[in-house]
Design a protein around this motif. Structure first.
Motif, PDB file in Angstrom:
ATOM      1  N   VAL A  21      56.601  41.367  64.600  1.00  0.00           N
ATOM      2  CA  VAL A  21      57.989  41.581  65.022  1.00  0.00           C
ATOM      3  C   VAL A  21      58.476  42.960  64.595  1.00  0.00           C
ATOM      4  N   LEU A  22      58.187  43.347  63.353  1.00  0.00           N
ATOM      5  CA  LEU A  22      58.716  44.597  62.817  1.00  0.00           C
ATOM      6  C   LEU A  22      58.008  45.839  63.355  1.00  0.00           C
ATOM      7  N   THR A  23      56.748  45.699  63.761  1.00  0.00           N
ATOM      8  CA  THR A  23      56.007  46.870  64.237  1.00  0.00           C
ATOM      9  C   THR A  23      55.833  46.922  65.752  1.00  0.00           C
ATOM     10  N   SER A  24      56.145  45.822  66.444  1.00  0.00           N
ATOM     11  CA  SER A  24      55.982  45.810  67.903  1.00  0.00           C
ATOM     12  C   SER A  24      57.262  45.409  68.631  1.00  0.00           C
ATOM     13  N   ILE A  25      57.823  44.262  68.281  1.00  0.00           N
ATOM     14  CA  ILE A  25      59.012  43.771  68.982  1.00  0.00           C
ATOM     15  C   ILE A  25      60.239  44.602  68.640  1.00  0.00           C
ATOM     16  N   TRP A  26      60.471  44.824  67.363  1.00  0.00           N
ATOM     17  CA  TRP A  26      61.653  45.580  66.945  1.00  0.00           C
ATOM     18  C   TRP A  26      61.687  46.994  67.536  1.00  0.00           C
ATOM     19  N   PRO A  27      60.608  47.777  67.492  1.00  0.00           N
ATOM     20  CA  PRO A  27      60.664  49.107  68.119  1.00  0.00           C
ATOM     21  C   PRO A  27      61.014  49.059  69.602  1.00  0.00           C
ATOM     22  N   ALA A  28      60.460  48.091  70.323  1.00  0.00           N
ATOM     23  CA  ALA A  28      60.746  47.984  71.758  1.00  0.00           C
ATOM     24  C   ALA A  28      62.209  47.646  71.998  1.00  0.00           C
ATOM     25  N   VAL A  29      62.744  46.713  71.225  1.00  0.00           N
ATOM     26  CA  VAL A  29      64.145  46.311  71.367  1.00  0.00           C
ATOM     27  C   VAL A  29      65.076  47.474  71.013  1.00  0.00           C
ATOM     28  N   ALA A  30      64.784  48.150  69.900  1.00  0.00           N
ATOM     29  CA  ALA A  30      65.622  49.274  69.473  1.00  0.00           C
ATOM     30  C   ALA A  30      65.617  50.388  70.510  1.00  0.00           C
ATOM     31  N   ALA A  31      64.447  50.673  71.088  1.00  0.00           N
ATOM     32  CA  ALA A  31      64.352  51.724  72.103  1.00  0.00           C
ATOM     33  C   ALA A  31      65.150  51.362  73.350  1.00  0.00           C
ATOM     34  N   LEU A  32      65.104  50.104  73.752  1.00  0.00           N
ATOM     35  CA  LEU A  32      65.852  49.669  74.938  1.00  0.00           C
ATOM     36  C   LEU A  32      67.356  49.754  74.704  1.00  0.00           C
ATOM     37  N   ILE A  33      67.800  49.307  73.542  1.00  0.00           N
ATOM     38  CA  ILE A  33      69.239  49.373  73.231  1.00  0.00           C
ATOM     39  C   ILE A  33      69.690  50.830  73.161  1.00  0.00           C
ATOM     40  N   TYR A  34      68.867  51.680  72.541  1.00  0.00           N
ATOM     41  CA  TYR A  34      69.191  53.104  72.466  1.00  0.00           C
ATOM     42  C   TYR A  34      69.360  53.691  73.857  1.00  0.00           C
ATOM     43  N   LEU A  35      68.404  53.414  74.738  1.00  0.00           N
ATOM     44  CA  LEU A  35      68.475  53.941  76.101  1.00  0.00           C
ATOM     45  C   LEU A  35      69.723  53.442  76.813  1.00  0.00           C
ATOM     46  N   GLY A  36      70.036  52.165  76.664  1.00  0.00           N
ATOM     47  CA  GLY A  36      71.221  51.600  77.300  1.00  0.00           C
ATOM     48  C   GLY A  36      72.502  52.242  76.809  1.00  0.00           C
ATOM     49  N   LEU A  37      72.608  52.431  75.499  1.00  0.00           N
ATOM     50  CA  LEU A  37      73.807  53.045  74.929  1.00  0.00           C
ATOM     51  C   LEU A  37      73.959  54.496  75.383  1.00  0.00           C
ATOM     52  N   MET A  38      72.863  55.242  75.386  1.00  0.00           N
ATOM     53  CA  MET A  38      72.957  56.645  75.761  1.00  0.00           C
ATOM     54  C   MET A  38      73.280  56.808  77.241  1.00  0.00           C
ATOM     55  N   LEU A  39      72.736  55.945  78.075  1.00  0.00           N
ATOM     56  CA  LEU A  39      73.081  56.009  79.506  1.00  0.00           C
ATOM     57  C   LEU A  39      74.547  55.661  79.714  1.00  0.00           C
ATOM     58  N   TYR A  40      75.047  54.707  78.943  1.00  0.00           N
ATOM     59  CA  TYR A  40      76.477  54.361  79.021  1.00  0.00           C
ATOM     60  C   TYR A  40      77.343  55.554  78.627  1.00  0.00           C
ATOM     61  N   ILE A  41      76.956  56.232  77.538  1.00  0.00           N
ATOM     62  CA  ILE A  41      77.733  57.376  77.067  1.00  0.00           C
ATOM     63  C   ILE A  41      77.731  58.504  78.095  1.00  0.00           C
ATOM     64  N   VAL A  42      76.541  58.802  78.616  1.00  0.00           N
ATOM     65  CA  VAL A  42      76.415  59.912  79.560  1.00  0.00           C
ATOM     66  C   VAL A  42      77.144  59.614  80.866  1.00  0.00           C
ATOM     67  N   ILE A  43      76.977  58.395  81.391  1.00  0.00           N
ATOM     68  CA  ILE A  43      77.571  58.058  82.684  1.00  0.00           C
ATOM     69  C   ILE A  43      79.027  57.620  82.545  1.00  0.00           C
ATOM     70  N   GLY A  44      79.253  56.683  81.611  1.00  0.00           N
ATOM     71  CA  GLY A  44      80.584  56.083  81.501  1.00  0.00           C
ATOM     72  C   GLY A  44      81.599  56.916  80.759  1.00  0.00           C
ATOM     73  N   VAL A  45      81.156  57.674  79.742  1.00  0.00           N
ATOM     74  CA  VAL A  45      82.089  58.444  78.921  1.00  0.00           C
ATOM     75  C   VAL A  45      82.128  59.907  79.353  1.00  0.00           C
TER      76      VAL A  45
END
Length: 309
Positions: A210-234
């Motif tokens: 979980v800590l070396t495979s699942i967590w990195p994938a989840v964190a990367a997806l959330i990061y991408l989602g937040l940054m796209l929101y900031i760039v497009i929405g804000v």
């Protein structure tokens, strides 16, 4: 049949899969009879556990170790160091301190990768186990700081201040300590809480997976989602979107090179190189593009106009 948290297939099919160093030591101490083939002799064993194709340890039958990845790490260290220096010159940029910490952690993982996947140290040695455990801890921490940079970019807290750095650091330390401890327990069975595997050959550790495979994938997806929101929405901008999309594509390609091309390249080169060097270069390219994306949405100094103000 493999279950969630099993590393058996990964350690057998993926050359230079770092976390297999932990399970090699576990088997060496608990069930050495399961170490066969190229893994039977620790002095010459490649990274992996009964790996189908692996690069022998340096100086074994003329082996140079994982020389391609060592060179890739060296080049990447130079590139990331330059990025850190350039990022430090952008005095007014939002998240300057936070993104430099992210890059420093990535730099540390490259230094450790030289030792943990370079086929330089003897498999099963305490030194390799400890370095691999620290490496795992830094990888988990790296993706927390990646996500933390996205949180700071929303400006819910003031960047570069104690209100930002202290909470991010505390949670980062938690990730590092927890992952490093779990990794050490998997390898050395200090408490038998996280090891040995049952059955031994399954190489099982759900927390480590979980800590070396699942967590990195989840964190990367959330990061991408937040940054796209900031760039497009804000910010209502288009160009920076492409930087983040390109970085995501490069990161995915790096994982494909590591997990899918590793064995193909290893067999094609008679176990001289594998896909890890491609993965390292693509991951570093991801970091470079993330830096460019960050530059595109921040000010360089107090007199420049930027998207953030």
């Amino acid at each position: 049949m493999s279950q969630f948290g099993d590393f058996e297939a990964l350690c057998a099919l993926v050359p230079s899969y770092t976390w297999c160093n932990l399970f090699y030591r576990q088997l060496l101490d608990e069930n050495p009879k399961y170490l066969v083939g190229s893994s039977a002799k620790a002095a010459s064993a490649p990274v992996g556990v009964n790996v189908e194709c692996g690069i022998p340890r340096v100086n074994t039958d003329g082996s140079l170790g994982n020389i391609a990845d060592v060179i890739a790490c060296g080049v990447s260290i130079f590139i990331v160091t330059a990025i850190i220096v350039h990022a430090g010159r952008r005095k007014a940029a939002v998240g300057r301190s936070e993104i430099r910490i992210l890059f420093f952690i990535y730099l540390a993982t490259l230094l450790l990768q030289l030792l943990t996947t370079g086929s330089l140290l003897e498999q099963g040695s305490t030194a390799l186990v400890v370095l691999t455990a620290i490496h795992a801890g830094l990888v988990a921490t790296l993706f927390w700081w990646l996500l933390g940079n996205a949180i700071v970019a929303t400006q819910v807290v003031e960047d570069g201040t104690l209100s930002s750095i202290i909470p991010l650091s505390i949670i980062g330390i938690f990730f590092f300590v927890a992952t490093t401890y779990i990794s050490l327990d998997v390898a050395l069975t200090l408490t038998h809480t996280f090891g040995p595997s049952n059955p031994p050959e399954a190489l099982t550790s759900v927390p480590l997976f979980v800590l070396t495979s699942i967590w990195p994938a989840v964190a990367a997806l959330i990061y991408l989602g937040l940054m796209l929101y900031i760039v497009i929405g804000v910010l209502n901008e288009v160009r920076p979107i492409w930087y983040y999309v390109i970085s995501a594509v490069l990161f995915i390609l790096s994982q494909l090179a590591y997990f899918l091309l590793g064995k193909v390249i290893c067999q094609g080169s008679s176990a001289k190189v594998d896909g890890s060097f491609l993965a390292t270069l693509l991951e570093t390219a991801t970091v470079v593009v993330l830096y460019v994306a960050w530059r595109s949405i921040t000010e360089e100094d107090w007199d420049n106009d930027g998207f953030y103000s």
